[in-house]
Design a protein around this motif. Sequence first.
Motif, mmCIF file in Angstrom:
data_model
loop_
_atom_site.group_PDB
_atom_site.id
_atom_site.type_symbol
_atom_site.label_atom_id
_atom_site.label_comp_id
_atom_site.label_asym_id
_atom_site.label_seq_id
_atom_site.Cartn_x
_atom_site.Cartn_y
_atom_site.Cartn_z
ATOM 1 N N GLU A 19 0.835 -1.215 0.000
ATOM 2 C CA GLU A 19 0.000 0.000 0.000
ATOM 3 C C GLU A 19 0.869 1.265 0.000
ATOM 4 O OE1 GLU A 19 -0.394 -2.690 2.070
ATOM 5 O OE2 GLU A 19 -2.094 -3.432 0.893
ATOM 6 N N SER A 20 1.885 1.284 0.868
ATOM 7 C CA SER A 20 2.710 2.504 0.924
ATOM 8 C C SER A 20 3.568 2.640 -0.331
ATOM 9 C CB SER A 20 3.552 2.551 2.198
ATOM 10 O OG SER A 20 4.644 1.664 2.132
ATOM 11 N N ALA A 21 3.941 1.515 -0.940
ATOM 12 C CA ALA A 21 4.709 1.580 -2.196
ATOM 13 C C ALA A 21 3.863 2.200 -3.300
ATOM 14 C CB ALA A 21 5.186 0.187 -2.607
ATOM 15 N N ILE A 22 2.629 1.747 -3.410
ATOM 16 C CA ILE A 22 1.730 2.283 -4.450
ATOM 17 C C ILE A 22 1.570 3.788 -4.262
ATOM 18 C CG2 ILE A 22 -0.677 2.291 -5.270
ATOM 19 C CD1 ILE A 22 -0.652 -0.804 -4.603
ATOM 20 N N GLU A 23 1.340 4.190 -3.022
ATOM 21 C CA GLU A 23 1.154 5.609 -2.717
ATOM 22 C C GLU A 23 2.410 6.420 -3.067
ATOM 23 O OE1 GLU A 23 0.440 8.078 1.328
ATOM 24 O OE2 GLU A 23 -0.513 6.106 1.243
ATOM 25 N N GLU B 91 10.416 -11.476 -0.645
ATOM 26 C CA GLU B 91 9.595 -12.662 -0.391
ATOM 27 C C GLU B 91 8.124 -12.452 -0.758
ATOM 28 O OE1 GLU B 91 11.602 -11.105 1.692
ATOM 29 O OE2 GLU B 91 12.827 -12.511 2.844
ATOM 30 N N ASP B 92 7.681 -11.186 -0.777
ATOM 31 C CA ASP B 92 6.252 -10.920 -0.992
ATOM 32 C C ASP B 92 5.958 -10.760 -2.488
ATOM 33 O OD1 ASP B 92 3.604 -10.279 -0.888
ATOM 34 O OD2 ASP B 92 3.862 -8.420 0.270
ATOM 35 N N MET B 93 5.890 -11.886 -3.172
ATOM 36 C CA MET B 93 5.673 -11.828 -4.624
ATOM 37 C C MET B 93 4.259 -11.390 -4.991
ATOM 38 S SD MET B 93 7.907 -15.111 -5.716
ATOM 39 C CE MET B 93 8.982 -15.721 -4.422
ATOM 40 N N PRO B 94 3.217 -11.873 -4.291
ATOM 41 C CA PRO B 94 1.883 -11.339 -4.605
ATOM 42 C C PRO B 94 1.796 -9.830 -4.351
ATOM 43 C CG PRO B 94 1.712 -13.353 -3.304
ATOM 44 C CD PRO B 94 3.152 -12.957 -3.296
ATOM 45 N N GLY B 95 2.479 -9.366 -3.323
ATOM 46 C CA GLY B 95 2.497 -7.923 -3.041
ATOM 47 C C GLY B 95 3.164 -7.149 -4.176
ATOM 48 N N LEU B 96 4.235 -7.708 -4.715
ATOM 49 C CA LEU B 96 4.931 -7.063 -5.840
ATOM 50 C C LEU B 96 4.000 -6.980 -7.054
ATOM 51 C CD1 LEU B 96 7.762 -5.929 -6.709
ATOM 52 C CD2 LEU B 96 8.200 -8.188 -7.694
ATOM 53 N N ILE C 282 1.502 -4.206 -6.658
ATOM 54 C CA ILE C 282 2.078 -2.890 -6.957
ATOM 55 C C ILE C 282 2.214 -2.713 -8.472
ATOM 56 C CG2 ILE C 282 4.118 -1.418 -6.689
ATOM 57 C CD1 ILE C 282 4.691 -3.057 -4.061
ATOM 58 N N ALA C 283 2.775 -3.747 -9.134
ATOM 59 C CA ALA C 283 3.033 -3.651 -10.583
ATOM 60 C C ALA C 283 1.753 -3.369 -11.349
ATOM 61 C CB ALA C 283 3.682 -4.942 -11.077
ATOM 62 N N GLN C 284 0.636 -3.909 -10.867
ATOM 63 C CA GLN C 284 -0.624 -3.727 -11.580
ATOM 64 C C GLN C 284 -1.328 -2.421 -11.205
ATOM 65 O OE1 GLN C 284 -1.926 -7.728 -10.725
ATOM 66 N NE2 GLN C 284 -0.118 -8.340 -11.908
ATOM 67 N N ALA C 285 -0.900 -1.793 -10.099
ATOM 68 C CA ALA C 285 -1.592 -0.588 -9.627
ATOM 69 C C ALA C 285 -0.975 0.712 -10.130
ATOM 70 C CB ALA C 285 -1.617 -0.572 -8.097
ATOM 71 N N VAL C 286 0.298 0.672 -10.538
ATOM 72 C CA VAL C 286 0.979 1.930 -10.885
ATOM 73 C C VAL C 286 1.314 1.966 -12.384
ATOM 74 C CG1 VAL C 286 1.955 2.185 -8.568
ATOM 75 C CG2 VAL C 286 3.305 1.039 -10.348
ATOM 76 N N ASP C 287 1.531 3.174 -12.904
ATOM 77 C CA ASP C 287 1.911 3.327 -14.313
ATOM 78 C C ASP C 287 3.421 3.219 -14.503
ATOM 79 O OD1 ASP C 287 -0.724 3.727 -15.023
ATOM 80 O OD2 ASP C 287 -0.618 5.899 -14.698
ATOM 81 N N LEU D 262 3.567 -13.968 -12.299
ATOM 82 C CA LEU D 262 2.581 -13.125 -11.602
ATOM 83 C C LEU D 262 2.430 -11.749 -12.267
ATOM 84 C CD1 LEU D 262 3.673 -13.851 -7.907
ATOM 85 C CD2 LEU D 262 1.548 -14.599 -8.996
ATOM 86 N N ASN D 263 3.101 -11.561 -13.415
ATOM 87 C CA ASN D 263 3.098 -10.238 -14.078
ATOM 88 C C ASN D 263 3.548 -9.142 -13.121
ATOM 89 O OD1 ASN D 263 2.152 -11.190 -16.594
ATOM 90 N ND2 ASN D 263 0.079 -11.296 -15.753
ATOM 91 N N ALA D 264 4.596 -9.440 -12.358
ATOM 92 C CA ALA D 264 5.060 -8.519 -11.318
ATOM 93 C C ALA D 264 6.310 -7.742 -11.727
ATOM 94 C CB ALA D 264 5.346 -9.313 -10.038
ATOM 95 N N VAL D 265 6.815 -7.944 -12.942
ATOM 96 C CA VAL D 265 8.110 -7.372 -13.333
ATOM 97 C C VAL D 265 7.988 -6.673 -14.691
ATOM 98 C CG1 VAL D 265 10.557 -7.883 -13.747
ATOM 99 C CG2 VAL D 265 9.233 -9.354 -12.197
#
Length: 388
Positions: free
Chosen positions: A222-226, A246-251, A254-259, A280-283
């Motif tokens: 949450e704080s990363a997105i902000e 370690e938090d791959m779902p969290g990554l 973030i990847a899906q929430a920001v431009d 996970l489309n995180a990168v």
Amino acid sequence: MSRVVKVEPFILTIGRDTPYLGALRKGEEKNEKGYFVRKGNKTVYLDKDRTVLVRVETESGAVGWGETYGLVAPRATTEIISDLVADFVVGRDPADAAGIHDFLYDLMRVRGYSGGFYLDALAAVDIALWDAAGKEAGKSVADLLGGRLHDTVPCYVSGLPKPTLEERVAFALEWQAKGYNSFKFAATVADDGNVKEMSELRAALGADAKISCDMHWAHTPESAIENIQAMQPYDLWFAEAPIVTEDMPGLAKIAQAVDTPIAVGEEWRTLYDANYRFDLNAVHIVQPEMGHTGITEFARIAREAHSRGIPLLPHATIGSGIFLAASLQTGLAMEGLIGHEFQHSIFNRNTGLITDGLKCSEGAYTVADSPGIGIEPTEDLISQLEPA
Ligand code: MG
């Protein structure tokens, strides 16, 4: 075929006036061994530079050099090499470096050694084997990997190791005047916050400069997105390592929430590490570190990334220049390469430790097209090696 007859690890310690990432800050104190913890990212550093080198020799007399991390507990890595790995590499053909890597990886899989110091040891040995294989064949590592696809490698200036924001901005402007127009600042030492750092750098460097932020694993999703969204109006090039690895779902969240593109990968060892996140489309940008992956896994990660449309922007860390040369040499043969990190405080100091084949000027690296990784340690470096 010329078989490996010797595998030797060494420790190289190089003094420095100011610690990596700049002087110690309030509340940061080093212990008697020189270790200290950066409060900004809770990570241990050393007050000097230290690295682990590996030398392999073949029966025809070809010598290959490899390198991995040695900043912390270097004897853990050298002991893995001298006690275990070396004997399994002697007698093998360096041209089969990838096969040797997989064989060594399998030795410890069931015990859970799929990362850490064990894989660092394998990375150093792998680089040395590829270097020796290139020298045996009279070809550069890039040629062994299919040939150069790029002439030079654009680079970005990483870290602005000055105590105040004003001085960091001035320092970035100095590099811009020398022909470098891509930058990354470190959240760990951005005392006034990332948004302030970003806005001041943008105002000074102008609209054409590329500016990115290494967020040093410090956030929650949450704080990363902000924080990333707050930097976006200043045209953030990429946001690196926003949350714990370690938090791959969290990554992915973030990847899906920001431009802004999300860049990660410096702590990975293998293609497995990459694929967990890719799936996970995180990168959006991949940053493998040659000192952790070796050439075999670096090339695997880079090729897989390219097949998924993810550009390659390798990491650069504290070393003698050997793994940096290997990283550039390998990168030159990779289709998705868009650039490489440039650690000026390390690179410029290494002049004299390695032969002339590695250059960085006006925003781009070149590495010699000579057999192996393109450079050799000098006599000066070799005289400073501590056998381990
Ligand atoms: Mg980083």
